[in-house]
Design a protein around this motif. Structure first.
Motif, short mmCIF file in Angstrom:
data_model
loop_
_atom_site.label_atom_id
_atom_site.label_comp_id
_atom_site.label_asym_id
_atom_site.label_seq_id
_atom_site.Cartn_x
_atom_site.Cartn_y
_atom_site.Cartn_z
N PRO A 291 0.80 -1.23 0.00
CA PRO A 291 0.00 0.00 0.00
C PRO A 291 0.83 1.28 0.00
O PRO A 291 0.35 2.32 -0.45
CB PRO A 291 -0.83 -0.12 1.28
CG PRO A 291 -0.04 -1.04 2.16
CD PRO A 291 0.65 -2.00 1.24
N VAL A 292 2.06 1.22 0.49
CA VAL A 292 2.91 2.40 0.45
C VAL A 292 3.41 2.63 -0.97
O VAL A 292 3.35 3.74 -1.50
CB VAL A 292 4.10 2.27 1.43
CG1 VAL A 292 4.98 3.52 1.36
CG2 VAL A 292 3.59 2.08 2.86
N ALA A 293 3.87 1.58 -1.62
CA ALA A 293 4.37 1.70 -2.99
C ALA A 293 3.28 2.12 -3.95
O ALA A 293 3.51 2.89 -4.88
CB ALA A 293 4.98 0.38 -3.44
N SER A 294 2.05 1.62 -3.73
CA SER A 294 0.94 1.94 -4.63
C SER A 294 0.19 3.19 -4.19
O SER A 294 -0.81 3.56 -4.82
CB SER A 294 -0.01 0.74 -4.72
OG SER A 294 -0.51 0.39 -3.44
N ARG A 295 0.64 3.83 -3.10
CA ARG A 295 0.09 5.09 -2.61
C ARG A 295 -1.40 4.97 -2.23
O ARG A 295 -2.19 5.90 -2.46
CB ARG A 295 0.27 6.22 -3.64
CG ARG A 295 1.71 6.46 -4.08
CD ARG A 295 2.56 6.99 -2.93
NE ARG A 295 3.78 7.63 -3.42
CZ ARG A 295 4.96 7.03 -3.61
NH1 ARG A 295 5.05 5.74 -3.34
NH2 ARG A 295 6.02 7.69 -4.04
N ARG A 296 -1.79 3.87 -1.65
CA ARG A 296 -3.17 3.73 -1.17
C ARG A 296 -3.32 4.42 0.18
O ARG A 296 -2.38 4.48 0.97
CB ARG A 296 -3.57 2.25 -1.07
CG ARG A 296 -3.62 1.55 -2.41
CD ARG A 296 -4.43 0.25 -2.33
NE ARG A 296 -3.82 -0.77 -1.51
CZ ARG A 296 -2.88 -1.62 -1.92
NH1 ARG A 296 -2.41 -1.51 -3.15
NH2 ARG A 296 -2.40 -2.54 -1.12
#
Length: 301
Positions: A291-296
Motif C-alpha cells: 500500500p505504500v508503494a501503490s500510494r493507497r
C-alpha cells in the motif's frame, strides 16, 4: 503506560533541548522513543536496525508492518520515524535535503486554527504547552530522474478512526504535509490482506535484520525466476544454495532480498511454508500488494 511516566510540558521541552526530532540518516533522533524514560505506547513496541546504522523506534505491530512496506520502496534515501511537526512557520521539510527549497510552511498551530480545531496540549497542573504532533514514518526518496521527494505515512487501526478527535488530528497532520506538496498516506490494516502482512513478517528477519546482499548476487538470483516459479521454498533454497555456494541462512537472505526489492516479484498472498510452491507474478502486480508503494490511503474527509 510505564509507572510514573507521563507526557508533560517539561518532558516535551527536554526532548527538544536534547535534539529529538533532529538530524538525518544515522544522526536522526525520533521524537518518541522506546526507552525507560518515555511513556509507553498503547501497543507492542519494536526496536530494529536497518541500513542507516541506528535503532528505529516503532510503537506498534502496525507501525512495524508499515515500516517493512516502506523499506521495500526503491530509492529510499532516508526513513525517519516518529517525526515531529513544527508548531509555527518553518522552512519546508524538504529543505533538509534540497538547498534549493525555500519559503515558509505553515505549522500545526495555524492549521488547527484555520480548520477550527483545538490544537492538542500537554498539561501538568497549571503548566500547559502545545503538544508536539508527529508523523509515524517520513520517507525521503530519490526518483529515477534524480529528484528528491518526501512521502509521509501514518498508521492507524480502523477502529481508531471512529473517534471524532482522532479524525481532527489526522486532518491537521494531512494539511501540514499537503500544504508542502508532500503526499501523505493514512494506512490501516484494511489496505492489505492478512496473508501479505504475514509474508512480510516472515521475510523481515532476512531483509531488515541483515546486511544487504551484493547487488550482483541479487540480480543473479532474480535471473533464476523461471526455475524458481512453482518450486517449493525448500527446493528453491536448495537451488540457490547450490548455484551460489551459500549456506541455507545466506540463501534465505538472498532470496528474500530479491523479493523485497521487486526483482523477484512474489505473490505474497500465498502461504510461506517450506513445502509450498513459490508463485511469481508481474512486477506491477507485485507492487500493488504494497500500500505504500501503490500510494493507497484510508483517508477520506
Amino acid at each position: 503506560m510505564r509507572k510514573g511516566q507521563r507526557f508533560t510540558p517539561a518532558k516535551l521541552a527536554k526532548w527538544g533541548n536534547i535534539g529529538r526530532g533532529l538530524g538525518t540518516g544515522p544522526d536522526y533522533q525520533p521524537w518518541h522513543q522506546v526507552t525507560r524514560d518515555d511513556p509507553s505506547s498503547r501497543g507492542r513496541s519494536h526496536l530494529l536496525t536497518w541500513r542507516f546504522g541506528r535503532l528505529h523506534h516503532l510503537l506498534s505491530d502496525l507501525e512495524l508492518v508499515v515500516f517493512a512496506f516502506a523499506s521495500m520502496l526503491p530509492g529510499v534515501v532516508d526513513l525517519r520515524e516518529q517525526f515531529p511537526l513544527c508548531h509555527g512557520e518553518h522552512l519546508p521539510e524538504l529543505a533538509t535535503y534540497d538547498a534549493g527549497v525555500s519559503g515558509e510552511a505553515c505549522g500545526t498551530r495555524q492549521i488547527a486554527d484555520e480548520l477550527g480545531y483545538l490544537h492538542p496540549l500537554a498539561r501538568r497542573e497549571k503548566d500547559v504547552s502545545l503538544w508536539v504532533m508527529t508523523t509515524d514514518i517520513l520517507l525521503t526518496l530519490k526518483n529515477q530522474k534524480g529528484t528528491t521527494e518526501l512521502l509521509a505515512v501514518s498508521a492507524k487501526y480502523g477502529e481508531e478512526l471512529d473517534a471524532k478527535r482522532t479524525r481532527q488530528l489526522l486532518h491537521i497532520e494531512r494539511e501540514y504535509w499537503h500544504r508542502q506538496g508532500v503526499t501523505w498516506l493514512l494506512l490501516t490494516p484494511d489496505l492489505y490482506t492478512k496473508s501479505v502482512s504475514t509474508a512480510i513478517r516472515i521475510g523481515m528477519p532476512f531483509t531488515l535484520g541483515q546486511p544487504d546482499a551484493a547487488p550482483d548476487l541479487i540480480r543473479d538470483c532474480s535471473a533464476l525466476a523461471s526455475h524458481l516459479d512453482g518450486r517449493t521454498w525448500r527446493e528453491s533454497l536448495d537451488l540457490i544454495s547450490c548455484r551460489f555456494a551459500l549456506d541455507t541462512q545466506s540463501a534465505q537472505c538472498v532470496l528474500w532480498q530479491a523479493i523485497w526489492s521487486g526483482q523477484l516479484p512474489l505473490d505474497l498472498g500465498r502461504m510461506v511454508r517450506m513445502t509450498e510452491p513459490l508463485k511469481l507474478i508481474s512486477v506491477a502486480n507485485f507492487w500493488q500488494q504494497n500500500p505504500v508503494a501503490s500510494r493507497r490511503t484510508s483517508w477520506s474527509h
